[in-house]
Design a protein around this motif. Structure first.
Motif, PDB file in Angstrom:
ATOM      1  N   SER A   1       6.731  11.994  10.400  1.00  0.00           N
ATOM      2  CA  SER A   1       5.928  11.810  11.611  1.00  0.00           C
ATOM      3  C   SER A   1       4.592  11.144  11.292  1.00  0.00           C
ATOM      4  O   SER A   1       4.107  10.323  12.071  1.00  0.00           O
ATOM      5  CB  SER A   1       5.701  13.148  12.316  1.00  0.00           C
ATOM      6  N   SER A   2       4.012  11.464  10.143  1.00  0.00           N
ATOM      7  CA  SER A   2       2.754  10.822   9.744  1.00  0.00           C
ATOM      8  C   SER A   2       2.983   9.348   9.439  1.00  0.00           C
ATOM      9  O   SER A   2       2.168   8.495   9.800  1.00  0.00           O
ATOM     10  CB  SER A   2       2.158  11.505   8.517  1.00  0.00           C
ATOM     11  N   ALA A   3       4.084   9.043   8.767  1.00  0.00           N
ATOM     12  CA  ALA A   3       4.413   7.649   8.479  1.00  0.00           C
ATOM     13  C   ALA A   3       4.627   6.882   9.784  1.00  0.00           C
ATOM     14  O   ALA A   3       4.166   5.751   9.938  1.00  0.00           O
ATOM     15  CB  ALA A   3       5.650   7.561   7.593  1.00  0.00           C
ATOM     16  N   GLN A   4       5.308   7.522  10.718  1.00  0.00           N
ATOM     17  CA  GLN A   4       5.562   6.880  12.004  1.00  0.00           C
ATOM     18  C   GLN A   4       4.243   6.602  12.726  1.00  0.00           C
ATOM     19  O   GLN A   4       4.027   5.497  13.235  1.00  0.00           O
ATOM     20  CB  GLN A   4       6.454   7.756  12.870  1.00  0.00           C
TER      21      GLN A   4
ATOM     22  N   GLY B   1      14.380  -2.637   9.548  1.00  0.00           N
ATOM     23  CA  GLY B   1      15.351  -1.557   9.501  1.00  0.00           C
ATOM     24  C   GLY B   1      15.096  -0.478   8.468  1.00  0.00           C
ATOM     25  O   GLY B   1      15.905   0.444   8.326  1.00  0.00           O
ATOM     26  N   MET B   2      13.978  -0.547   7.741  1.00  0.00           N
ATOM     27  CA  MET B   2      13.694   0.504   6.766  1.00  0.00           C
ATOM     28  C   MET B   2      13.422   1.819   7.498  1.00  0.00           C
ATOM     29  O   MET B   2      12.754   1.838   8.535  1.00  0.00           O
ATOM     30  CB  MET B   2      12.499   0.127   5.892  1.00  0.00           C
ATOM     31  N   SER B   3      13.956   2.901   6.965  1.00  0.00           N
ATOM     32  CA  SER B   3      13.803   4.208   7.612  1.00  0.00           C
ATOM     33  C   SER B   3      12.368   4.709   7.463  1.00  0.00           C
ATOM     34  O   SER B   3      11.624   4.289   6.575  1.00  0.00           O
ATOM     35  CB  SER B   3      14.757   5.220   6.990  1.00  0.00           C
ATOM     36  N   TRP B   4      12.003   5.638   8.352  1.00  0.00           N
ATOM     37  CA  TRP B   4      10.662   6.228   8.282  1.00  0.00           C
ATOM     38  C   TRP B   4      10.465   6.927   6.943  1.00  0.00           C
ATOM     39  O   TRP B   4       9.403   6.850   6.337  1.00  0.00           O
ATOM     40  CB  TRP B   4      10.452   7.220   9.421  1.00  0.00           C
ATOM     41  N   GLY B   5      11.485   7.626   6.491  1.00  0.00           N
ATOM     42  CA  GLY B   5      11.379   8.318   5.200  1.00  0.00           C
ATOM     43  C   GLY B   5      11.140   7.363   4.048  1.00  0.00           C
ATOM     44  O   GLY B   5      10.317   7.633   3.172  1.00  0.00           O
ATOM     45  N   ASP B   6      11.844   6.229   4.048  1.00  0.00           N
ATOM     46  CA  ASP B   6      11.655   5.240   2.985  1.00  0.00           C
ATOM     47  C   ASP B   6      10.288   4.572   3.075  1.00  0.00           C
ATOM     48  O   ASP B   6       9.719   4.164   2.068  1.00  0.00           O
ATOM     49  CB  ASP B   6      12.743   4.174   3.033  1.00  0.00           C
ATOM     50  N   LEU B   7       9.760   4.460   4.282  1.00  0.00           N
ATOM     51  CA  LEU B   7       8.435   3.860   4.455  1.00  0.00           C
ATOM     52  C   LEU B   7       7.315   4.794   4.014  1.00  0.00           C
ATOM     53  O   LEU B   7       6.232   4.340   3.680  1.00  0.00           O
ATOM     54  CB  LEU B   7       8.215   3.469   5.917  1.00  0.00           C
ATOM     55  N   ALA B   8       7.574   6.083   4.003  1.00  0.00           N
ATOM     56  CA  ALA B   8       6.528   7.036   3.625  1.00  0.00           C
ATOM     57  C   ALA B   8       6.124   6.869   2.163  1.00  0.00           C
ATOM     58  O   ALA B   8       4.946   7.009   1.817  1.00  0.00           O
ATOM     59  CB  ALA B   8       7.000   8.462   3.879  1.00  0.00           C
ATOM     60  N   ALA B   9       7.065   6.535   1.298  1.00  0.00           N
ATOM     61  CA  ALA B   9       6.771   6.430  -0.136  1.00  0.00           C
ATOM     62  C   ALA B   9       5.721   5.372  -0.460  1.00  0.00           C
ATOM     63  O   ALA B   9       4.786   5.658  -1.213  1.00  0.00           O
ATOM     64  CB  ALA B   9       8.052   6.192  -0.917  1.00  0.00           C
ATOM     65  N   PRO B  10       5.813   4.149   0.072  1.00  0.00           N
ATOM     66  CA  PRO B  10       4.780   3.175  -0.288  1.00  0.00           C
ATOM     67  C   PRO B  10       3.408   3.463   0.329  1.00  0.00           C
ATOM     68  O   PRO B  10       2.408   2.966  -0.159  1.00  0.00           O
ATOM     69  CB  PRO B  10       5.318   1.836   0.210  1.00  0.00           C
ATOM     70  N   ILE B  11       3.366   4.271   1.378  1.00  0.00           N
ATOM     71  CA  ILE B  11       2.074   4.604   1.985  1.00  0.00           C
ATOM     72  C   ILE B  11       1.229   5.402   1.009  1.00  0.00           C
ATOM     73  O   ILE B  11       0.046   5.152   0.831  1.00  0.00           O
ATOM     74  CB  ILE B  11       2.269   5.356   3.323  1.00  0.00           C
ATOM     75  N   ASP B  12       1.834   6.362   0.341  1.00  0.00           N
ATOM     76  CA  ASP B  12       1.129   7.152  -0.677  1.00  0.00           C
ATOM     77  C   ASP B  12       2.158   7.649  -1.685  1.00  0.00           C
ATOM     78  O   ASP B  12       2.731   8.724  -1.499  1.00  0.00           O
ATOM     79  CB  ASP B  12       0.380   8.317  -0.039  1.00  0.00           C
ATOM     80  N   PRO B  13       2.412   6.868  -2.741  1.00  0.00           N
ATOM     81  CA  PRO B  13       3.470   7.222  -3.689  1.00  0.00           C
ATOM     82  C   PRO B  13       3.294   8.592  -4.346  1.00  0.00           C
ATOM     83  O   PRO B  13       4.272   9.263  -4.654  1.00  0.00           O
ATOM     84  CB  PRO B  13       3.402   6.108  -4.734  1.00  0.00           C
ATOM     85  N   ASP B  14       2.057   9.020  -4.553  1.00  0.00           N
ATOM     86  CA  ASP B  14       1.822  10.304  -5.213  1.00  0.00           C
ATOM     87  C   ASP B  14       2.014  11.495  -4.286  1.00  0.00           C
ATOM     88  O   ASP B  14       2.304  12.598  -4.737  1.00  0.00           O
ATOM     89  CB  ASP B  14       0.416  10.345  -5.813  1.00  0.00           C
ATOM     90  N   ASP B  15       1.834  11.276  -3.003  1.00  0.00           N
ATOM     91  CA  ASP B  15       1.966  12.352  -2.026  1.00  0.00           C
ATOM     92  C   ASP B  15       2.447  11.754  -0.702  1.00  0.00           C
ATOM     93  O   ASP B  15       1.672  11.606   0.239  1.00  0.00           O
ATOM     94  CB  ASP B  15       0.625  13.069  -1.842  1.00  0.00           C
TER      95      ASP B  15
END
Length: 70
Positions: free
Chosen positions: A54-57, A35-49
């Motif tokens: 849509s890229s996270a998805q 249930g984690m949102s796409w926006g919340d998932l984007a941060a651990p993919i690349d914390p600095d940027d």
């Protein structure tokens, strides 16, 4: 360092990258399925940027396909 030693190191490193990528894929998919949102998932993919939603998805759907591949 001899070429054979460098080649062996490269093989070990590439194997570790594949293993680490598979573990990261599984965790990202698990978080999304939990249930984690796409926006919340984007941060651990690349914390600095962090990537755009849509890229996270795309990244997580690619991870899901890799995990389900034979």
């Amino acid at each position: 360092m001899a070429a054979a030693e460098i080649a062996q190191q490269a093989v070990r490193l590439l194997a570790r990258i594949r293993e680490d990528t598979a573990r990261a894929d599984a965790l990202l998919v698990q978080l999304r399925d939990g249930g984690m949102s796409w926006g919340d998932l984007a941060a651990p993919i690349d914390p600095d940027d962090p990537p755009a939603r849509s890229s996270a998805q795309r990244r997580i759907e690619s991870a899901r396909r890799r995990l389900n591949a034979p």
